[in-house]
Scaffold this motif. Structure first.
Motif, PDB file in Angstrom:
ATOM      1  N   ARG A 210      34.425 -71.704 -20.223  1.00 47.47           N
ATOM      2  CA  ARG A 210      33.500 -70.948 -21.072  1.00 47.47           C
ATOM      3  C   ARG A 210      32.170 -71.660 -21.268  1.00 47.47           C
ATOM      4  O   ARG A 210      31.564 -71.620 -22.339  1.00 47.47           O
ATOM      5  CB  ARG A 210      34.145 -70.668 -22.453  1.00 47.47           C
ATOM      6  N   GLY A 211      31.719 -72.324 -20.226  1.00 50.35           N
ATOM      7  CA  GLY A 211      30.436 -72.998 -20.350  1.00 50.35           C
ATOM      8  C   GLY A 211      30.009 -73.669 -19.060  1.00 50.35           C
ATOM      9  O   GLY A 211      30.851 -74.116 -18.270  1.00 50.35           O
TER      10      GLY A 211
ATOM     11  N   ARG B  75      25.487 -64.405 -21.085  1.00 47.68           N
ATOM     12  CA  ARG B  75      25.028 -65.662 -21.655  1.00 47.68           C
ATOM     13  C   ARG B  75      24.214 -65.354 -22.904  1.00 47.68           C
ATOM     14  O   ARG B  75      23.210 -64.636 -22.836  1.00 47.68           O
ATOM     15  CB  ARG B  75      24.157 -66.414 -20.639  1.00 47.68           C
ATOM     16  N   HIS B  76      24.659 -65.878 -24.044  1.00 46.38           N
ATOM     17  CA  HIS B  76      23.874 -65.683 -25.265  1.00 46.38           C
ATOM     18  C   HIS B  76      24.189 -66.804 -26.248  1.00 46.38           C
ATOM     19  O   HIS B  76      25.340 -67.126 -26.512  1.00 46.38           O
ATOM     20  CB  HIS B  76      24.159 -64.317 -25.911  1.00 46.38           C
ATOM     21  N   GLN B  77      23.137 -67.429 -26.750  1.00 35.83           N
ATOM     22  CA  GLN B  77      23.222 -68.500 -27.743  1.00 35.83           C
ATOM     23  C   GLN B  77      24.182 -69.616 -27.303  1.00 35.83           C
ATOM     24  O   GLN B  77      24.981 -70.120 -28.079  1.00 35.83           O
ATOM     25  CB  GLN B  77      23.662 -67.937 -29.104  1.00 35.83           C
ATOM     26  N   GLY B  78      24.065 -69.963 -26.041  1.00 36.41           N
ATOM     27  CA  GLY B  78      24.879 -71.067 -25.547  1.00 36.41           C
ATOM     28  C   GLY B  78      26.327 -70.716 -25.271  1.00 36.41           C
ATOM     29  O   GLY B  78      27.106 -71.561 -24.833  1.00 36.41           O
ATOM     30  N   GLN B  79      26.719 -69.464 -25.517  1.00 38.40           N
ATOM     31  CA  GLN B  79      28.091 -69.036 -25.297  1.00 38.40           C
ATOM     32  C   GLN B  79      28.188 -68.256 -23.990  1.00 38.40           C
ATOM     33  O   GLN B  79      27.271 -67.532 -23.614  1.00 38.40           O
ATOM     34  CB  GLN B  79      28.585 -68.163 -26.452  1.00 38.40           C
ATOM     35  N   ILE B  80      29.320 -68.390 -23.302  1.00 38.52           N
ATOM     36  CA  ILE B  80      29.558 -67.698 -22.041  1.00 38.52           C
ATOM     37  C   ILE B  80      30.761 -66.774 -22.200  1.00 38.52           C
ATOM     38  O   ILE B  80      31.827 -67.202 -22.665  1.00 38.52           O
ATOM     39  CB  ILE B  80      29.832 -68.699 -20.899  1.00 38.52           C
ATOM     40  N   GLU B  81      30.567 -65.520 -21.810  1.00 33.22           N
ATOM     41  CA  GLU B  81      31.670 -64.564 -21.823  1.00 33.22           C
ATOM     42  C   GLU B  81      31.693 -63.820 -20.497  1.00 33.22           C
ATOM     43  O   GLU B  81      30.657 -63.590 -19.881  1.00 33.22           O
ATOM     44  CB  GLU B  81      31.514 -63.556 -22.970  1.00 33.22           C
TER      45      GLU B  81
END
Length: 300
Positions: free
Chosen positions: A16-17, A50-56
């Protein structure tokens, strides 16, 4: 697309990153970003959000991940084959094991000789319920697994045969009987262990249209036996899974009619088995074939 791109995609999805994936793969974060960007451009879809350092994962990313993971399993098998060509000086063997019968009785004896014969092969053992081991085999997460036989979806080799037995509290009214029936066990609270043969036990009752009064479901055999010893219920387990020093804690009785159980090792496809796994299978067969011969010679 390249195998490296797919490996990077899986690492990013699982961790997740980008930073964690880069650390795992020992490459730069920019290399990870470039590989994902190139893969997305080639496929024409967005794999990751990718948003605010988070990966989904996107929906299509999740679907592709499920297809890629088995592909990487095959790639690992290819790498293993190349390693095997170097006389097994390098390599990894991944084993799936369930319950005390395989984890405490069968596997230790095999591994003792295996490590002596192939000291440079790295052995990883994953433990879980029998159904989990089969899922690991199907997903190519393990190279070889211990399973309850028969199991037609795998290539298998039998190692051990024992019987299913009833385990009762010492003061139980049926404790004086030499044998008990499945019907006898439906009156008391039942403790179902999911450590080994839970599916087999459930199938036994279903086959005769009986339903036990399941009070506990435990993930460890020792928890099951402790519940029986306290008088909280009765259970059915494989005889070979029982500890040796337990006669004073509970009573073990054969089932009527007797129910045999066979345990063996399995691979998804013997034509794709690595040399490390094949050596493990051959050694297991040799050890337990000789043990069966010894038992027959002693009249057991």
């Amino acid at each position: 697309m390249t195998l490296t791109q797919l490996e990077i995609f899986v690492a990013v999805a699982e961790r997740r990153g980008f930073t964690l994936a880069a650390a795992q793969l020992k490459i730069s974060q920019s290399a990870v970003s470039h590989a994902i960007r190139a893969l997305e451009q080639e496929l024409g879809v967005e794999l990751l959000l990718r948003h605010q350092g988070q990966i989904e994962l996107t929906d299509i990313g999740a679907r592709i991940l499920l297809r890629v993971q088995p592909m990487l399993g095959l790639a690992d098998a290819i790498r293993q084959d190349a390693s095997d060509a170097r006389s097994m000086k390098l390599g990894t063997l991944r084993i799936g094991s369930f319950g005390p019968t395989s984890s405490q009785l069968l596997l230790p004896r095999i591994l003792t000789d295996y490590r002596r014969l192939y000291p440079n092969i790295e052995v990883h053992v994953s433990e879980g319920p029998d159904r989990q081991v089969m899922e690991w085999l199907l997903d190519r997460e393990v190279d070889v697994g211990f399973v309850t036989l028969p199991e037609a979806q795998f290539d298998t080799w039998p190692l051990l045969e024992d019987q299913m037995v009833a385990v009762l509290p010492i003061a139980h009214p049926l404790a004086s009987n030499e044998r008990v029936t499945l019907g006898d066990l439906c009156s008391d609270p039942f403790v179902l262990t999911e450590a080994g043969s839970s599916e087999l036990v459930s199938q036994l009752f279903a086959a005769v249209k009986l339903k036990p009064r399941i009070r506990y479901k435990t993930s460890q055999l020792m928890s099951t036996l402790a519940a029986v010893a306290r008088g909280d219920g009765v259970t059915i387990v494989a005889e070979s899974s029982l500890p040796d020093d337990s006669e004073e804690l509970y009573v073990v009785r054969a089932l009527d009619p007797a129910v045999r159980r066979q345990v063996g090792i399995a691979v998804l496809d013997c034509s794709e088995t690595t040399a490390a796994a094949q050596a493990f299978i051959e050694l297991a067969e040799k050890i337990y074939r000789s043990r069966k011969s010894d038992l027959k010679g002693n009249g057991l």
